[in-house]
Write a protein that holds these residues in place. Structure first.
Motif, PDB file in Angstrom:
ATOM      1  N   UNK A 127       0.827  -1.213   0.000  1.00 45.82           N
ATOM      2  CA  UNK A 127       0.000   0.000   0.000  1.00 45.82           C
ATOM      3  C   UNK A 127       0.860   1.261   0.000  1.00 45.82           C
ATOM      4  N   UNK A 128       1.933   1.259   0.791  1.00 40.68           N
ATOM      5  CA  UNK A 128       2.818   2.429   0.816  1.00 40.68           C
ATOM      6  C   UNK A 128       3.425   2.661  -0.571  1.00 40.68           C
ATOM      7  N   UNK A 129       3.825   1.596  -1.235  1.00 44.05           N
ATOM      8  CA  UNK A 129       4.399   1.724  -2.582  1.00 44.05           C
ATOM      9  C   UNK A 129       3.354   2.234  -3.569  1.00 44.05           C
ATOM     10  N   UNK A 130       2.129   1.730  -3.446  1.00 43.14           N
ATOM     11  CA  UNK A 130       1.056   2.203  -4.330  1.00 43.14           C
ATOM     12  C   UNK A 130       0.748   3.669  -4.060  1.00 43.14           C
ATOM     13  N   UNK A 131       0.858   4.082  -2.790  1.00 41.58           N
ATOM     14  CA  UNK A 131       0.664   5.495  -2.463  1.00 41.58           C
ATOM     15  C   UNK A 131       1.672   6.374  -3.170  1.00 41.58           C
ATOM     16  N   UNK A 132       2.894   5.868  -3.304  1.00 41.06           N
ATOM     17  CA  UNK A 132       3.929   6.634  -3.998  1.00 41.06           C
ATOM     18  C   UNK A 132       3.665   6.720  -5.494  1.00 41.06           C
ATOM     19  N   UNK A 133       2.781   5.851  -6.002  1.00 41.23           N
ATOM     20  CA  UNK A 133       2.455   5.842  -7.434  1.00 41.23           C
ATOM     21  C   UNK A 133       1.096   6.482  -7.727  1.00 41.23           C
ATOM     22  N   UNK A 143      -3.142   2.741 -13.345  1.00 44.26           N
ATOM     23  CA  UNK A 143      -3.120   1.446 -12.681  1.00 44.26           C
ATOM     24  C   UNK A 143      -4.294   1.273 -11.718  1.00 44.26           C
ATOM     25  N   UNK A 144      -4.629   0.022 -11.496  1.00 49.34           N
ATOM     26  CA  UNK A 144      -5.567  -0.399 -10.455  1.00 49.34           C
ATOM     27  C   UNK A 144      -4.957  -1.625  -9.775  1.00 49.34           C
ATOM     28  N   UNK A 203       8.114   0.662  -4.991  1.00 49.26           N
ATOM     29  CA  UNK A 203       7.412   1.579  -5.891  1.00 49.26           C
ATOM     30  C   UNK A 203       8.185   1.749  -7.192  1.00 49.26           C
ATOM     31  N   UNK A 204       9.517   1.882  -7.087  1.00 50.22           N
ATOM     32  CA  UNK A 204      10.332   2.033  -8.308  1.00 50.22           C
ATOM     33  C   UNK A 204      10.238   0.776  -9.180  1.00 50.22           C
ATOM     34  N   UNK A 205      10.283  -0.394  -8.528  1.00 47.13           N
ATOM     35  CA  UNK A 205      10.206  -1.647  -9.289  1.00 47.13           C
ATOM     36  C   UNK A 205       8.840  -1.801  -9.950  1.00 47.13           C
ATOM     37  N   UNK A 206       7.798  -1.427  -9.234  1.00 48.26           N
ATOM     38  CA  UNK A 206       6.457  -1.492  -9.819  1.00 48.26           C
ATOM     39  C   UNK A 206       6.345  -0.547 -11.010  1.00 48.26           C
ATOM     40  N   UNK A 207       6.877   0.665 -10.851  1.00 48.23           N
ATOM     41  CA  UNK A 207       6.832   1.634 -11.940  1.00 48.23           C
ATOM     42  C   UNK A 207       7.548   1.129 -13.178  1.00 48.23           C
ATOM     43  N   UNK A 208       8.738   0.549 -12.977  1.00 50.71           N
ATOM     44  CA  UNK A 208       9.495   0.021 -14.117  1.00 50.71           C
ATOM     45  C   UNK A 208       8.728  -1.114 -14.802  1.00 50.71           C
TER      46      UNK A 208
END
Length: 352
Positions: free
Chosen positions: A215-221, A227-228, A332-337
């Motif tokens: 959730x914290x990583x998704x908050x950063x995105x 995305x969903x 968050x960075x890995x998810x973004x990539x």
């Protein structure tokens, strides 16, 4: 003329009985249910302490399943009746091999196994210090030890020194990538825009699975509008109920409650995974194996997870990303990539 009777189907594992608690549902339960549904593992019996979802799935698969419970650790006297029922179940069948899954089933079953082959299946990292592990060390030593990953194999000497474990990766139902029609049907059901990239998470609501880090990583995105997230899984205890409530509140605090779908416990996880674009599980405790990772890769989607436990045995750089445990920024960075990398999903599909 009369048609000859059909040859009986071979049952390669006839004479094997698995002994397990079965009160919750996670990776071990998924593995046992998968074996019950597969002809490749036909002939096995299953002795459970509880009638819950695993019991239902084993019965639905037509497996030989027997209720030897109840047993709860706060009622230790129940061990005597359980052992009587288990002994009777063994004697009523031609069982040659008993497989105990984890410490408590091993400690309970070993006194009534007799001369049968006794196999201990380790599903978690063992320290040898927990009371259940100490109890199992006082019981009969197994004839063999199986583990679900090389990671777990590194710890079984704390229980059974001198027995070299054999790594047996979990049986998992590996499907093929879903069709575009199936994908859009699922997205429609879950009120997800057709053009969104979907991050799926399918795990027990246990804090070690790291949903709070996700959730914290998704908050950063949240500034990204493409995305969903689908979070599949339901709490199975009062503690997990509180954890689930905290997650929902945190999603609201982060301003992403409209982008995160808490789906509850699902029986169609494979369908969800095939309709998603990547799977993320942000473990803060090591995953002993990770059936979900194998299922995701089989469905043709990459995996982002924590770099410890059994995950590095499954997720290689071309199939996803491994990040430091508990590091929401790195996640968050890995998810973004991965969201940006359309080629990653295509490569996973080709390799699958």
């Amino acid at each position: 003329g009369m048609q000859a009777p059909a040859e009986p189907l071979p049952q390669p594992f006839y004479g094997v009985m698995h002994v397990y608690a079965g009160n919750r549902y996670g990776g071990i339960e998924s593995m046992l249910a998968t074996m019950a549904r597969s002809p490749a593992f036909a002939g096995q019996s299953y002795a459970l302490f509880h009638r819950a979802r695993l019991w239902e799935e084993l019965r639905a698969a037509g497996a030989d399943v027997v209720d030897v419970g109840p047993f709860r650790t706060r009622h230790p006297w129940q061990a005597l009746a359980l052992r009587r029922r288990l002994r009777a179940a063994l004697e009523a069948r031609s069982i040659q091999t008993v497989v105990t899954h984890m410490s408590i089933p091993h400690a309970l079953a070993s006194p009534v196994v007799g001369s049968r082959l006794l196999v201990y299946f380790a599903h978690e990292w063992h320290t040898g210090r927990h009371w259940s592990e100490r109890w199992s060390k006082c019981a009969r030593r197994p004839d063999a030890v199986l583990t679900g990953s090389a990671f777990v194999a590194g710890s079984t000497h704390t229980l059974f020194p001198g027995i070299e474990p054999c790594v047996v990766y979990y049986a998992a139902e590996i499907g093929s990538p879903g069709t575009e029609a199936d994908r859009q049907a699922v997205r429609c059901e879950l009120a997800t825009p057709a053009d969104h990239r979907v991050i799926v998470n399918a795990a027990r609501f246990s804090p070690y699975k790291g949903n709070h880090v996700l959730l914290e990583a998704l908050g950063a995105l949240r500034e990204r509008g493409d995305w969903t997230a689908w979070i599949a899984g339901g709490p199975q205890s009062e503690f997990e109920e509180r954890y689930a409530a905290e997650l929902r509140a945190r999603a609201q605090d982060l301003g992403i409650e409209g982008r995160v779908r808490f789906l509850g416990e699902r029986r169609d996880v494979g369908r969800l995974v095939r309709a998603a674009d990547l799977l993320c599980q942000a473990n803060v405790g090591p995953e002993p194996f990770g059936i979900t990772f194998a299922e995701a890769l089989g469905a043709g989607i990459p995996v982002v997870t924590s770099n410890f436990g059994g995950a590095p045995e499954i997720v290689t750089p071309e199939l996803g990303e491994l990040v430091p445990p508990g590091d929401a920024r790195a996640l968050a960075r890995a998810l973004g990539r991965t969201l940006d990398d359309a080629e990653k999903k295509a490569l996973v599909r080709v390799r699958g």
